[in-house]
Motif scaffolding. Structure first.
Motif, PDB file in Angstrom:
ATOM      1  N   UNK A  89      -0.765   8.887   6.604  1.00  0.00           N
ATOM      2  CA  UNK A  89      -1.460   8.220   6.529  1.00  0.00           C
ATOM      3  C   UNK A  89       0.173   6.928   6.396  1.00  0.00           C
ATOM      4  N   UNK A  90       1.378   7.314   6.581  1.00  0.00           N
ATOM      5  CA  UNK A  90       1.955   5.992   7.021  1.00  0.00           C
ATOM      6  C   UNK A  90       1.997   6.230   8.992  1.00  0.00           C
ATOM      7  N   UNK A  91       2.401   7.345   9.616  1.00  0.00           N
ATOM      8  CA  UNK A  91       2.151   6.963  10.996  1.00  0.00           C
ATOM      9  C   UNK A  91       0.894   6.318  10.872  1.00  0.00           C
ATOM     10  N   UNK A  92      -0.297   6.443  10.198  1.00  0.00           N
ATOM     11  CA  UNK A  92      -1.280   5.882  10.319  1.00  0.00           C
ATOM     12  C   UNK A  92      -1.529   4.468  10.387  1.00  0.00           C
ATOM     13  N   UNK A 129      -2.109   1.616  -5.184  1.00  0.00           N
ATOM     14  CA  UNK A 129      -1.811   2.963  -4.676  1.00  0.00           C
ATOM     15  C   UNK A 129      -2.797   3.703  -4.154  1.00  0.00           C
ATOM     16  N   UNK A 130      -2.511   4.865  -2.858  1.00  0.00           N
ATOM     17  CA  UNK A 130      -3.246   6.041  -2.598  1.00  0.00           C
ATOM     18  C   UNK A 130      -2.718   7.195  -3.545  1.00  0.00           C
ATOM     19  N   UNK A 131      -3.803   8.002  -3.399  1.00  0.00           N
ATOM     20  CA  UNK A 131      -3.619   9.285  -4.817  1.00  0.00           C
ATOM     21  C   UNK A 131      -3.484   9.767  -3.703  1.00  0.00           C
ATOM     22  N   UNK A 132      -2.579  11.029  -3.299  1.00  0.00           N
ATOM     23  CA  UNK A 132      -2.732  11.799  -2.633  1.00  0.00           C
ATOM     24  C   UNK A 132      -1.787  13.337  -2.831  1.00  0.00           C
ATOM     25  N   UNK A 133      -3.291  13.872  -3.306  1.00  0.00           N
ATOM     26  CA  UNK A 133      -3.210  15.109  -4.209  1.00  0.00           C
ATOM     27  C   UNK A 133      -4.532  16.071  -4.203  1.00  0.00           C
ATOM     28  N   UNK A 152       0.891  -1.100  -0.335  1.00  0.00           N
ATOM     29  CA  UNK A 152      -0.591   0.161   0.073  1.00  0.00           C
ATOM     30  C   UNK A 152       0.844   1.478   0.048  1.00  0.00           C
ATOM     31  N   UNK A 153       0.775   2.042  -1.344  1.00  0.00           N
ATOM     32  CA  UNK A 153       1.859   2.968  -1.181  1.00  0.00           C
ATOM     33  C   UNK A 153       1.151   5.058  -0.989  1.00  0.00           C
ATOM     34  N   UNK A 154       1.821   6.011  -1.120  1.00  0.00           N
ATOM     35  CA  UNK A 154       0.851   6.750  -0.730  1.00  0.00           C
ATOM     36  C   UNK A 154       1.656   6.999  -2.399  1.00  0.00           C
ATOM     37  N   UNK A 155       1.522   7.863  -2.626  1.00  0.00           N
ATOM     38  CA  UNK A 155       1.614   8.412  -3.659  1.00  0.00           C
ATOM     39  C   UNK A 155       1.231   9.819  -3.912  1.00  0.00           C
ATOM     40  N   UNK A 213       6.227   4.924   0.348  1.00  0.00           N
ATOM     41  CA  UNK A 213       5.779   6.706  -0.421  1.00  0.00           C
ATOM     42  C   UNK A 213       6.520   6.677  -1.767  1.00  0.00           C
ATOM     43  N   UNK A 214       5.484   7.124  -2.554  1.00  0.00           N
ATOM     44  CA  UNK A 214       6.322   7.551  -3.929  1.00  0.00           C
ATOM     45  C   UNK A 214       5.607   9.159  -4.104  1.00  0.00           C
TER      46      UNK A 214
END
Length: 315
Positions: free
Chosen positions: A96-99, A55-59, A29-32, A105-106
């Motif tokens: 999101x990583x801390x949770x 992917x989690x598309x963050x933006x 599970x990767x926060x992009x 991360x990407x």
């Protein structure tokens, strides 16, 4: 649940081997972060379609959708974590990583310094006690195994303490890739310790730090020049008896400029294939250049997968 099999890959399909092994495991599970242009969004989708990442598309949602629409990409199956701008995207990804909701991360369409600034924030980041560093993993046509070069992207003029962390980070990456005791060559221009050359003094100190357990998990020797680090015959010709010569897994360069030059020379003059990630944070960080091709992007995701699913024990 599938897991990655570690071990030495076949010669000269090394990056492809890492990708194939990671594909057989579960996606991580990767926060992009801020994927609002063609390259960053396409890279995330390619990795997702290969089963490497979830992917989690963050933006900014409208910018992400606009980038998808302009390229005809279907992102309806991917979760978007909406933020107002790139700086907020970097902060949210770290949250999101801390949770526990993201395992890696990407980097998307934002500056590396902006992303890493959020990563190393004292209270809202995902830093550890270890210094963050970058590792390149190369498949070099005339070398018999994967070759790691560090640090070519983050630490400009590392002192001895930082070099210690850079070495430890690289050792643990190699362990995640299935090499239980990687060999580290600490590079300098000469093989003897010279008071006028700080790189040789640092090399000698790092070797003694390894003897005292301040660096663990690898076999370290230096100072070594590039030739007798890579070539056993060159070491013999110079009467150097080293367990690392000719069997080097990791090249530690004296500074960022020399590491970057070595890396670029291997790519452009030796047709080496490369992947790279940042390590030393709570999670691996997939940092790819805008000029990176599909193989490099997928292989970088595969390296992160290895680190998540087969973590080294650490020090």
């Amino acid at each position: 649940m599938a897991t990655i099999e570690t071990g030495q890959p076949p010669v000269h399909n090394q990056l492809e081997y890492f990708i194939e092994q990671a594909r057989q495991a579960r996606p991580i599970r990767t926060a992009v972060v801020h994927p609002v242009d063609h390259n960053s969004l396409l890279g995330a989708i390619e990795a997702a379609e290969q089963g490497l990442i979830e992917p989690l598309l963050v933006g900014p949602a409208h910018k992400i959708q606009a980038a998808a629409d302009s390229e005809g990409l279907d992102i309806s199956g991917y979760e978007i974590v909406a933020t107002e701008h790139s700086h907020m995207a970097a902060e949210r990804a770290c949250e999101l990583v801390r949770m526990g909701q993201a395992e890696a991360l990407m980097k998307g369409s934002l500056g590396t310094s902006e992303l890493l600034g959020a990563v190393v924030h004292k209270t809202r980041g995902v830093r550890t006690e270890r210094r963050l560093s970058h590792v390149f993993v190369f498949d070099v046509p005339n070398y018999h195994k994967p070759l790691v070069i560090t640090d070519a992207a983050i630490n400009v003029e590392p002192d001895l303490t930082v070099k210690r962390d850079i070495v430890q980070n690289a050792i643990e990456l190699c362990q995640s890739l299935g090499n239980p005791e990687p060999k580290v060559a600490v590079l300098a221009a000469v093989e003897k310790v010279k008071p006028s050359m700080q790189s040789t003094i640092d090399a000698a100190a790092l070797c003694k730090m390894a003897d005292r357990g301040q660096i663990t998990g690898g076999i370290i020797d230096g100072p070594l020049a590039f030739d007798n680090a890579i070539s056993r015959q060159a070491a013999i010709d110079k009467h150097i008896d080293s367990p690392v010569s000719g069997e080097t897994d990791i090249l530690l360069a004296p500074d960022l400029e020399s590491a970057n030059m070595i890396a670029k020379q291997l790519i452009y003059l030796a047709n080496a294939k490369s992947a790279g990630i940042a390590v030393g944070a709570r999670v691996p960080i997939i940092l790819t250049s805008r000029a990176e091709g599909t193989l490099g992007r997928l292989a970088s995701c595969a390296l992160a997968s290895y680190m998540v699913l087969h973590p080294a024990k650490g020090d």
